[in-house]
Design a protein around this motif. Structure first.
Motif, PDB file in Angstrom:
ATOM      1  N   GLY A 115       0.786  -1.232   0.000  1.00  0.00           N
ATOM      2  CA  GLY A 115       0.000   0.000   0.000  1.00  0.00           C
ATOM      3  C   GLY A 115       0.814   1.277   0.000  1.00  0.00           C
ATOM      4  O   GLY A 115       0.256   2.372   0.076  1.00  0.00           O
ATOM      5  N   GLN A 116       2.118   1.173  -0.104  1.00  0.00           N
ATOM      6  CA  GLN A 116       3.003   2.341  -0.080  1.00  0.00           C
ATOM      7  C   GLN A 116       3.765   2.428  -1.395  1.00  0.00           C
ATOM      8  O   GLN A 116       4.354   1.444  -1.840  1.00  0.00           O
ATOM      9  CB  GLN A 116       3.987   2.217   1.090  1.00  0.00           C
ATOM     10  CG  GLN A 116       4.946   3.349   1.239  1.00  0.00           C
ATOM     11  CD  GLN A 116       4.298   4.607   1.767  1.00  0.00           C
ATOM     12  OE1 GLN A 116       3.347   4.546   2.518  1.00  0.00           O
ATOM     13  NE2 GLN A 116       4.798   5.738   1.364  1.00  0.00           N
ATOM     14  N   ALA A 117       3.779   3.597  -2.011  1.00  0.00           N
ATOM     15  CA  ALA A 117       4.558   3.796  -3.239  1.00  0.00           C
ATOM     16  C   ALA A 117       6.002   4.111  -2.859  1.00  0.00           C
ATOM     17  O   ALA A 117       6.253   4.877  -1.931  1.00  0.00           O
ATOM     18  CB  ALA A 117       3.965   4.930  -4.064  1.00  0.00           C
ATOM     19  N   LEU A 118       6.948   3.517  -3.595  1.00  0.00           N
ATOM     20  CA  LEU A 118       8.358   3.766  -3.345  1.00  0.00           C
ATOM     21  C   LEU A 118       9.144   3.661  -4.637  1.00  0.00           C
ATOM     22  O   LEU A 118       8.674   3.101  -5.614  1.00  0.00           O
ATOM     23  CB  LEU A 118       8.899   2.787  -2.294  1.00  0.00           C
ATOM     24  CG  LEU A 118       8.685   1.307  -2.563  1.00  0.00           C
ATOM     25  CD1 LEU A 118      10.018   0.638  -2.813  1.00  0.00           C
ATOM     26  CD2 LEU A 118       8.011   0.699  -1.354  1.00  0.00           C
ATOM     27  N   VAL A 119      10.349   4.210  -4.614  1.00  0.00           N
ATOM     28  CA  VAL A 119      11.237   4.180  -5.776  1.00  0.00           C
ATOM     29  C   VAL A 119      12.205   3.017  -5.616  1.00  0.00           C
ATOM     30  O   VAL A 119      12.858   2.884  -4.574  1.00  0.00           O
ATOM     31  CB  VAL A 119      12.024   5.503  -5.920  1.00  0.00           C
ATOM     32  CG1 VAL A 119      13.003   5.428  -7.076  1.00  0.00           C
ATOM     33  CG2 VAL A 119      11.081   6.677  -6.092  1.00  0.00           C
ATOM     34  N   VAL A 120      12.275   2.163  -6.642  1.00  0.00           N
ATOM     35  CA  VAL A 120      13.269   1.097  -6.708  1.00  0.00           C
ATOM     36  C   VAL A 120      14.021   1.264  -8.023  1.00  0.00           C
ATOM     37  O   VAL A 120      13.594   2.023  -8.902  1.00  0.00           O
ATOM     38  CB  VAL A 120      12.638  -0.313  -6.615  1.00  0.00           C
ATOM     39  CG1 VAL A 120      11.949  -0.511  -5.282  1.00  0.00           C
ATOM     40  CG2 VAL A 120      11.707  -0.576  -7.772  1.00  0.00           C
ATOM     41  N   PHE A 121      15.124   0.560  -8.152  1.00  0.00           N
ATOM     42  CA  PHE A 121      15.955   0.703  -9.346  1.00  0.00           C
ATOM     43  C   PHE A 121      16.175  -0.627 -10.024  1.00  0.00           C
ATOM     44  O   PHE A 121      16.264  -1.671  -9.377  1.00  0.00           O
ATOM     45  CB  PHE A 121      17.306   1.334  -8.982  1.00  0.00           C
ATOM     46  CG  PHE A 121      17.181   2.778  -8.607  1.00  0.00           C
ATOM     47  CD1 PHE A 121      17.354   3.775  -9.544  1.00  0.00           C
ATOM     48  CD2 PHE A 121      16.849   3.145  -7.307  1.00  0.00           C
ATOM     49  CE1 PHE A 121      17.209   5.108  -9.205  1.00  0.00           C
ATOM     50  CE2 PHE A 121      16.713   4.476  -6.955  1.00  0.00           C
ATOM     51  CZ  PHE A 121      16.894   5.457  -7.902  1.00  0.00           C
ATOM     52  N   ASP A 122      16.280  -0.581 -11.356  1.00  0.00           N
ATOM     53  CA  ASP A 122      16.618  -1.737 -12.179  1.00  0.00           C
ATOM     54  C   ASP A 122      17.967  -1.474 -12.830  1.00  0.00           C
ATOM     55  O   ASP A 122      18.231  -0.351 -13.282  1.00  0.00           O
ATOM     56  CB  ASP A 122      15.567  -1.949 -13.278  1.00  0.00           C
ATOM     57  CG  ASP A 122      14.207  -2.284 -12.698  1.00  0.00           C
ATOM     58  OD1 ASP A 122      14.104  -3.234 -11.908  1.00  0.00           O
ATOM     59  OD2 ASP A 122      13.230  -1.595 -13.054  1.00  0.00           O
ATOM     60  N   VAL A 123      18.807  -2.495 -12.878  1.00  0.00           N
ATOM     61  CA  VAL A 123      20.124  -2.369 -13.522  1.00  0.00           C
ATOM     62  C   VAL A 123      19.908  -2.279 -15.044  1.00  0.00           C
ATOM     63  O   VAL A 123      19.168  -3.070 -15.616  1.00  0.00           O
ATOM     64  CB  VAL A 123      21.035  -3.560 -13.166  1.00  0.00           C
ATOM     65  CG1 VAL A 123      22.319  -3.511 -13.973  1.00  0.00           C
ATOM     66  CG2 VAL A 123      21.315  -3.575 -11.675  1.00  0.00           C
TER      67      VAL A 123
END
Length: 129
Positions: A115-123
Motif C-alpha cells: 500500500g506504499q509507493a516507493l522508488v526502486v531501481f533496475d540495472v
C-alpha cells in the motif's frame, strides 16, 4: 457571528513527494535560482539555504554508489545508495536481484508495496568486476 473558513494546512515537502509517488511520478526538488537539486525533500537546501524550490521530474537514472545485502531466515534484500544523474544520492534498493556491481547504471521506477509507493531501481548496464 460569521463562520470563519479554515483553509487546509499547507502540505509539507515529504507529503508532496509521497503524493507524487502515489501518482507514479518520481519528482525531485530543484532551486530555481541556482539549479541545484536536493533530496530528501525539504524546505531549504542545506548549507546554502535557498528556499525557492520547485518540483521537477527526475531523469530516473544514476549509478550504484554502494550496496549491501541484509539476510534473515525468511528472506534477503539489498539496500543501495544510488547517485542520481541530478547530483543527489538516495537510499533505495535494486529490484529483482540480491545484489549488483558498484558503478552499475540503474533506472528508477515507482513500485507499490504493501500500500506504499516507493522508488526502486533496475540495472540497465552492469559493470563487470
Amino acid at each position: 457571528m460569521a463562520e470563519v473558513s479554515q483553509s487546509a494546512a499547507p502540505v509539507g515537502p515529504e507529503a508532496q513527494y509521497q503524493r507524487f509517488l502515489q501518482e507514479g511520478r518520481f519528482m525531485l526538488q530543484r532551486s530555481v535560482s541556482t539549479g541545484r537539486y536536493v533530496f530528501y525533500p525539504r524546505v531549504a537546501i542545506p548549507g546554502t539555504g535557498e528556499t525557492d524550490l520547485e518540483w521537477v521530474e527526475a531523469a530516473g537514472t544514476g549509478r550504484i554508489y554502494a550496496i549491501t545485502v541484509n539476510r534473515s531466515r525468511n528472506a534477503s534484500h539489498n539496500v543501495a545508495l544510488i547517485d542520481l544523474d541530478e547530483g543527489v544520492r538516495m537510499m533505495s534498493r535494486v529490484a529483482d536481484r540480491e545484489t549488483a556491481a558498484i558503478g552499475s547504471r540503474v533506472r528508477a521506477r515507482v513500485l507499490e508495496e504493501d500500500g506504499q509507493a516507493l522508488v526502486v531501481f533496475d540495472v540497465i548496464d552492469e559493470v563487470q568486476a
